[in-house]
Design a protein around this motif. Structure first.
Motif, mmCIF file in Angstrom:
data_model
loop_
_atom_site.group_PDB
_atom_site.id
_atom_site.type_symbol
_atom_site.label_atom_id
_atom_site.label_comp_id
_atom_site.label_asym_id
_atom_site.label_seq_id
_atom_site.Cartn_x
_atom_site.Cartn_y
_atom_site.Cartn_z
ATOM 1 N N PHE A 36 0.831 -1.211 0.000
ATOM 2 C CA PHE A 36 0.000 0.000 0.000
ATOM 3 C C PHE A 36 0.863 1.257 0.000
ATOM 4 O O PHE A 36 0.677 2.165 -0.823
ATOM 5 N N LEU A 37 1.824 1.319 0.924
ATOM 6 C CA LEU A 37 2.666 2.505 1.029
ATOM 7 C C LEU A 37 3.526 2.693 -0.222
ATOM 8 O O LEU A 37 3.719 3.827 -0.684
ATOM 9 N N GLY A 38 4.029 1.589 -0.773
ATOM 10 C CA GLY A 38 4.829 1.684 -1.990
ATOM 11 C C GLY A 38 4.018 2.195 -3.164
ATOM 12 O O GLY A 38 4.481 3.057 -3.931
ATOM 13 N N ALA A 39 2.792 1.678 -3.314
ATOM 14 C CA ALA A 39 1.935 2.104 -4.421
ATOM 15 C C ALA A 39 1.552 3.570 -4.289
ATOM 16 O O ALA A 39 1.586 4.325 -5.267
ATOM 17 N N VAL A 40 1.191 3.990 -3.077
ATOM 18 C CA VAL A 40 0.816 5.386 -2.847
ATOM 19 C C VAL A 40 1.997 6.310 -3.140
ATOM 20 O O VAL A 40 1.866 7.325 -3.834
ATOM 21 N N SER A 41 3.170 5.952 -2.621
ATOM 22 C CA SER A 41 4.359 6.787 -2.818
ATOM 23 C C SER A 41 4.751 6.880 -4.282
ATOM 24 O O SER A 41 5.089 7.962 -4.784
ATOM 25 N N GLY A 42 4.706 5.744 -4.993
ATOM 26 C CA GLY A 42 5.061 5.743 -6.404
ATOM 27 C C GLY A 42 4.124 6.593 -7.242
ATOM 28 O O GLY A 42 4.562 7.336 -8.129
ATOM 29 N N ASP A 43 2.831 6.502 -6.968
ATOM 30 C CA ASP A 43 1.871 7.284 -7.737
ATOM 31 C C ASP A 43 1.994 8.773 -7.439
ATOM 32 O O ASP A 43 1.859 9.610 -8.340
ATOM 33 N N ILE A 44 2.235 9.119 -6.180
ATOM 34 C CA ILE A 44 2.410 10.537 -5.840
ATOM 35 C C ILE A 44 3.662 11.091 -6.507
ATOM 36 O O ILE A 44 3.662 12.212 -7.039
ATOM 37 N N ALA A 45 4.749 10.304 -6.501
ATOM 38 C CA ALA A 45 5.973 10.734 -7.183
ATOM 39 C C ALA A 45 5.711 10.924 -8.675
ATOM 40 O O ALA A 45 6.170 11.904 -9.284
ATOM 41 N N SER A 46 4.954 10.009 -9.294
ATOM 42 C CA SER A 46 4.625 10.126 -10.715
ATOM 43 C C SER A 46 3.783 11.373 -10.975
ATOM 44 O O SER A 46 3.988 12.075 -11.970
ATOM 45 N N PHE A 47 2.820 11.616 -10.087
ATOM 46 C CA PHE A 47 1.957 12.790 -10.238
ATOM 47 C C PHE A 47 2.782 14.070 -10.254
ATOM 48 O O PHE A 47 2.588 14.942 -11.115
ATOM 49 N N TYR A 48 3.717 14.187 -9.310
ATOM 50 C CA TYR A 48 4.510 15.416 -9.235
ATOM 51 C C TYR A 48 5.576 15.480 -10.328
ATOM 52 O O TYR A 48 6.004 16.585 -10.713
ATOM 53 N N LEU A 49 5.989 14.333 -10.859
ATOM 54 C CA LEU A 49 6.835 14.359 -12.048
ATOM 55 C C LEU A 49 6.067 14.979 -13.217
ATOM 56 O O LEU A 49 6.607 15.788 -13.986
ATOM 57 N N GLY A 50 4.792 14.579 -13.321
ATOM 58 C CA GLY A 50 3.943 15.164 -14.353
ATOM 59 C C GLY A 50 3.747 16.653 -14.161
ATOM 60 O O GLY A 50 3.776 17.434 -15.121
ATOM 61 N N ARG A 51 3.555 17.071 -12.913
ATOM 62 C CA ARG A 51 3.400 18.480 -12.610
ATOM 63 C C ARG A 51 4.674 19.263 -12.954
ATOM 64 O O ARG A 51 4.626 20.348 -13.519
ATOM 65 N N TYR A 52 5.823 18.692 -12.601
ATOM 66 C CA TYR A 52 7.102 19.390 -12.765
ATOM 67 C C TYR A 52 7.494 19.514 -14.237
ATOM 68 O O TYR A 52 7.850 20.600 -14.708
ATOM 69 N N PHE A 53 7.418 18.404 -14.973
ATOM 70 C CA PHE A 53 7.849 18.419 -16.366
ATOM 71 C C PHE A 53 6.751 18.873 -17.316
ATOM 72 O O PHE A 53 7.029 19.249 -18.454
ATOM 73 N N SER A 54 5.498 18.789 -16.865
ATOM 74 C CA SER A 54 4.353 19.191 -17.670
ATOM 75 C C SER A 54 4.395 18.500 -19.041
ATOM 76 O O SER A 54 4.654 17.303 -19.129
ATOM 77 N N ASP A 55 4.172 19.266 -20.108
ATOM 78 C CA ASP A 55 4.125 18.664 -21.442
ATOM 79 C C ASP A 55 5.459 18.059 -21.867
ATOM 80 O O ASP A 55 5.498 17.197 -22.752
ATOM 81 N N ASP A 56 6.564 18.499 -21.243
ATOM 82 C CA ASP A 56 7.883 17.969 -21.606
ATOM 83 C C ASP A 56 8.040 16.505 -21.213
ATOM 84 O O ASP A 56 8.937 15.820 -21.721
ATOM 85 N N LEU A 57 7.181 16.025 -20.289
ATOM 86 C CA LEU A 57 7.306 14.642 -19.838
ATOM 87 C C LEU A 57 7.119 13.664 -20.991
ATOM 88 O O LEU A 57 7.721 12.588 -21.000
ATOM 89 N N ARG A 58 6.322 14.038 -21.955
ATOM 90 C CA ARG A 58 6.078 13.156 -23.093
ATOM 91 C C ARG A 58 7.354 12.871 -23.885
ATOM 92 O O ARG A 58 7.461 11.841 -24.558
ATOM 93 N N ALA A 59 8.306 13.782 -23.784
ATOM 94 C CA ALA A 59 9.552 13.620 -24.536
ATOM 95 C C ALA A 59 10.628 12.894 -23.731
ATOM 96 O O ALA A 59 11.715 12.632 -24.245
ATOM 97 N N LYS A 60 10.340 12.567 -22.468
ATOM 98 C CA LYS A 60 11.310 11.888 -21.622
ATOM 99 C C LYS A 60 11.277 10.384 -21.873
ATOM 100 O O LYS A 60 10.228 9.787 -22.053
ATOM 101 N N TRP A 61 12.455 9.775 -21.843
ATOM 102 C CA TRP A 61 12.546 8.322 -21.957
ATOM 103 C C TRP A 61 12.096 7.689 -20.647
ATOM 104 O O TRP A 61 12.385 8.225 -19.574
ATOM 105 N N PRO A 62 11.320 6.587 -20.624
ATOM 106 C CA PRO A 62 10.915 5.786 -21.783
ATOM 107 C C PRO A 62 9.576 6.177 -22.396
ATOM 108 O O PRO A 62 9.136 5.552 -23.349
ATOM 109 N N LEU A 63 8.899 7.204 -21.840
ATOM 110 C CA LEU A 63 7.591 7.567 -22.386
ATOM 111 C C LEU A 63 7.688 7.993 -23.843
ATOM 112 O O LEU A 63 6.743 7.808 -24.613
ATOM 113 N N SER A 64 8.837 8.565 -24.212
ATOM 114 C CA SER A 64 9.010 9.005 -25.595
ATOM 115 C C SER A 64 8.947 7.842 -26.582
ATOM 116 O O SER A 64 8.677 8.039 -27.766
#
Length: 223
Positions: free
Chosen positions: A67-95
């Motif tokens: 539970f704690l691992g899943a919550v932490s991972g998703d929150i980290a992903s959420f704020y990665l999205g917030r930080y990089f915004s549209d640029d995240l699409r160009a980051k590996w491996p999402l690119s």
């Protein structure tokens, strides 16, 4: 990657005290947008849950770690999205998987906030959707609330089956009363839920005959 996962489980079996840490780390990584695409979370978590069921740690500890691992991972992903915004699409491996990103965005627009709960069980968007929620401007408070609910449902889904198998194969372990009826009920519930989520997965089908890039094994229920 699968051989590495097998080596990890074998190593952890020699150090039972680290099983909870390994479960937390695996749940965190497979929830992380830039890592979850490649981590074979289903395989690793099932193996670690089996070790837990064999007597390494209690079921409550295994569930809490997941539970704690899943919550932490998703929150980290959420704020990665917030930080990089549209640029995240160009980051590996999402690119490497632009179609996967587009499908995740479409799913979010279709289902709104509840996509955070539904998407945790729908592959292959499961490790990408939290980051897309951040990119698309979902409020942090709303995301965290849905994230907590989804993790509460997700942890038993992935941990309990492996734990029960681990307990069953451990010769000296006395199976709890009603073990087999409970196991059958769990399997039936999973089949029903898979059918339910398959309806949502239908909305993610490709709209053209263009082949999508093959996705590596990750923690997906429906792929």
């Amino acid at each position: 990657m699968e051989n590495l996962a097998q080596d990890m489980i074998a190593w952890t079996a020699q150090f039972p005290a680290y099983v909870a840490v390994a479960i937390f780390a695996t749940a965190f990584l497979e929830s992380l947008a830039l890592a979850g695409i490649m981590v074979p979370g289903i395989f690793i978590l099932f193996g670690l849950a089996g070790l837990a069921g064999g007597g390494a740690i209690t079921l409550q500890t295994a569930l809490l770690a997941a539970f704690l691992g899943a919550v932490s991972g998703d929150i980290a992903s959420f704020y990665l999205g917030r930080y990089f915004s549209d640029d995240l699409r160009a980051k590996w491996p999402l690119s490497k998987y632009p179609d996967l990103v587009k499908r995740s965005e479409a799913f979010f627009h279709l289902h709104g906030g509840k996509s955070v709960i539904i998407g945790r069980f729908v592959g292959p968007i499961r490790p990408v959707l939290p980051a897309m929620a951040g990119v698309l401007g979902m409020s942090a408070r709303k995301f965290i609330l849905f994230n907590l609910v989804s993790a509460l449902l997700w942890a038993p889904w992935y941990i309990v089956p492996g734990y029960l198998v681990g307990a069953a194969v451990k010769i000296e372990t006395t199976l709890p009363a009603h073990f087999y009826p409970t196991l059958m009920l769990l399997i039936f519930s999973i089949l029903v839920l898979v059918g339910f989520f398959a309806q949502f997965h239908w909305h993610l089908r490709p709209q053209s005959k263009t082949m999508l890039k093959p996705l590596p094994l990750s923690s997906t229920v429906i792929s």
